[in-house]
Design a protein around this motif. Structure first.
Motif, PDB file in Angstrom:
ATOM      1  N   LEU A 220      34.867  47.441  48.344  1.00 15.22           N
ATOM      2  CA  LEU A 220      34.869  48.849  48.747  1.00 15.22           C
ATOM      3  C   LEU A 220      35.654  49.708  47.770  1.00 15.22           C
ATOM      4  CD1 LEU A 220      35.477  48.475  52.593  1.00 15.22           C
ATOM      5  CD2 LEU A 220      33.299  48.943  51.431  1.00 15.22           C
ATOM      6  N   LYS A 221      36.702  49.139  47.203  1.00 14.20           N
ATOM      7  CA  LYS A 221      37.560  49.884  46.273  1.00 14.20           C
ATOM      8  C   LYS A 221      37.002  49.931  44.848  1.00 14.20           C
ATOM      9  CE  LYS A 221      41.257  51.242  47.065  1.00 14.20           C
ATOM     10  NZ  LYS A 221      42.580  51.339  47.544  1.00 14.20           N
ATOM     11  N   LYS A 222      35.983  49.153  44.563  1.00 18.05           N
ATOM     12  CA  LYS A 222      35.333  49.079  43.249  1.00 18.05           C
ATOM     13  C   LYS A 222      36.337  48.741  42.149  1.00 18.05           C
ATOM     14  CE  LYS A 222      31.662  52.187  44.536  1.00 18.05           C
ATOM     15  NZ  LYS A 222      31.037  53.451  44.307  1.00 18.05           N
ATOM     16  N   ASP A 223      36.517  49.645  41.204  1.00 17.65           N
ATOM     17  CA  ASP A 223      37.372  49.387  40.044  1.00 17.65           C
ATOM     18  C   ASP A 223      38.819  49.842  40.253  1.00 17.65           C
ATOM     19  OD1 ASP A 223      35.219  48.327  38.631  1.00 17.65           O
ATOM     20  OD2 ASP A 223      34.604  50.304  37.922  1.00 17.65           O
ATOM     21  N   GLU A 224      39.166  50.176  41.466  1.00 17.58           N
ATOM     22  CA  GLU A 224      40.500  50.652  41.794  1.00 17.58           C
ATOM     23  C   GLU A 224      41.394  49.470  42.180  1.00 17.58           C
ATOM     24  OE1 GLU A 224      42.057  53.768  45.087  1.00 17.58           O
ATOM     25  OE2 GLU A 224      39.991  54.045  44.392  1.00 17.58           O
ATOM     26  N   LEU A 225      42.584  49.412  41.636  1.00 15.57           N
ATOM     27  CA  LEU A 225      43.519  48.344  41.993  1.00 15.57           C
ATOM     28  C   LEU A 225      43.953  48.453  43.452  1.00 15.57           C
ATOM     29  CD1 LEU A 225      45.880  48.249  38.882  1.00 15.57           C
ATOM     30  CD2 LEU A 225      44.269  46.481  39.585  1.00 15.57           C
ATOM     31  N   SER A 226      44.087  47.309  44.088  1.00 14.83           N
ATOM     32  CA  SER A 226      44.588  47.228  45.459  1.00 14.83           C
ATOM     33  C   SER A 226      45.752  46.256  45.479  1.00 14.83           C
ATOM     34  CB  SER A 226      43.496  46.729  46.399  1.00 14.83           C
ATOM     35  OG  SER A 226      42.398  47.614  46.406  1.00 14.83           O
ATOM     36  N   THR A 227      46.560  46.339  46.518  1.00 16.31           N
ATOM     37  CA  THR A 227      47.676  45.410  46.657  1.00 16.31           C
ATOM     38  C   THR A 227      47.466  44.536  47.897  1.00 16.31           C
ATOM     39  OG1 THR A 227      49.017  46.875  48.037  1.00 16.31           O
ATOM     40  CG2 THR A 227      49.269  47.088  45.625  1.00 16.31           C
ATOM     41  N   ILE A 228      48.162  43.428  47.907  1.00 20.32           N
ATOM     42  CA  ILE A 228      48.102  42.533  49.062  1.00 20.32           C
ATOM     43  C   ILE A 228      48.608  43.260  50.303  1.00 20.32           C
ATOM     44  CG2 ILE A 228      49.121  40.449  50.065  1.00 20.32           C
ATOM     45  CD1 ILE A 228      49.011  39.253  47.182  1.00 20.32           C
TER      46      ILE A 228
END
Length: 144
Positions: A19-27
Motif C-alpha cells: 500500500l505504501k509503494k516506494d515509501e519507507l515504513s517502520t516496524i
C-alpha cells in the motif's frame, strides 16, 4: 489447515508495504496500524529481508519497503518459505510415532492431498491480487 501467526503477520507486513509503494515504513508504524506486537514483527521483517522480499534501511530515517513489485510476490511461495512445516495432523511429523494405525492409515494421503491443494490455490495469487481493494485497506491502515 491453519497457518501460524508468523505467516499471518508476514502477509500483513507485505500488504502494508504494498500500500505504501516506494515509501519507507517502520516496524512500529506497521505494528500500530494492525495493533499487533512490534517485537513479533521484528523477526518477520528480518526473515522477509533474508528472503529478498523487502529492502531494509538501517539508521535514522531508515525503514523498510518492498523489494519486488506486488505482481511478482507469490502468496503460496511465501507461505512455503515462512511455515516451518505443514503437520496438519500429528502423524505428518516424522519425529512422532503417535498413531497405532499409522502404517495402514488411508486418511493420511487424503489430508496430504488437501494440504497440497491449499498451497496450490495460494500459488495462484500474488500480493497484487490481495490488495485489489487498496482504497478500503488504506482507509483502515494508512495514517496520513
Amino acid at each position: 489447515m491453519q497457518l501460524t501467526l508468523q505467516s499471518d503477520y508476514t502477509l500483513r507486513v507485505l500488504i502494508y508495504l504494498a500500500l505504501k509503494k516506494d515509501e519507507l515504513s517502520t516496524i512500529d508504524e506497521i505494528a500500530e496500524a494492525y495493533q499487533i506486537s512490534a517485537h513479533h514483527l521484528t523477526r518477520i521483517v528480518h526473515k522477509l529481508g533474508e528472503l529478498a522480499y523487502i529492502n531494509t534501511q538501517r539508521g535514522r530515517g531508515g525503514g523498510i519497503l518492498l523489494a519486488q513489485l506486488p505482481e511478482k510476490i507469490n502468496i503460496g511461495e511465501i507461505i512455503e518459505k515462512i511455515e516451518n512445516h505443514f503437520y496438519v495432523v500429528e502423524c505428518f511429523d516424522p519425529g512422532k510415532k503417535c498413531c497405532v494405525i499409522q502404517s495402514v492409515c488411508l486418511l493420511k494421503p487424503h489430508i496430504a492431498e488437501a494440504t497440497q491443494s491449499f498451497i496450490n490455490t495460494l500459488k495462484k495469487k500474488t500480493l497484487a491480487d490481495i490488495i485489489l481493494n487498496k482504497k478500503q485497506l488504506e482507509k483502515i491502515l494508512i495514517k496520513k
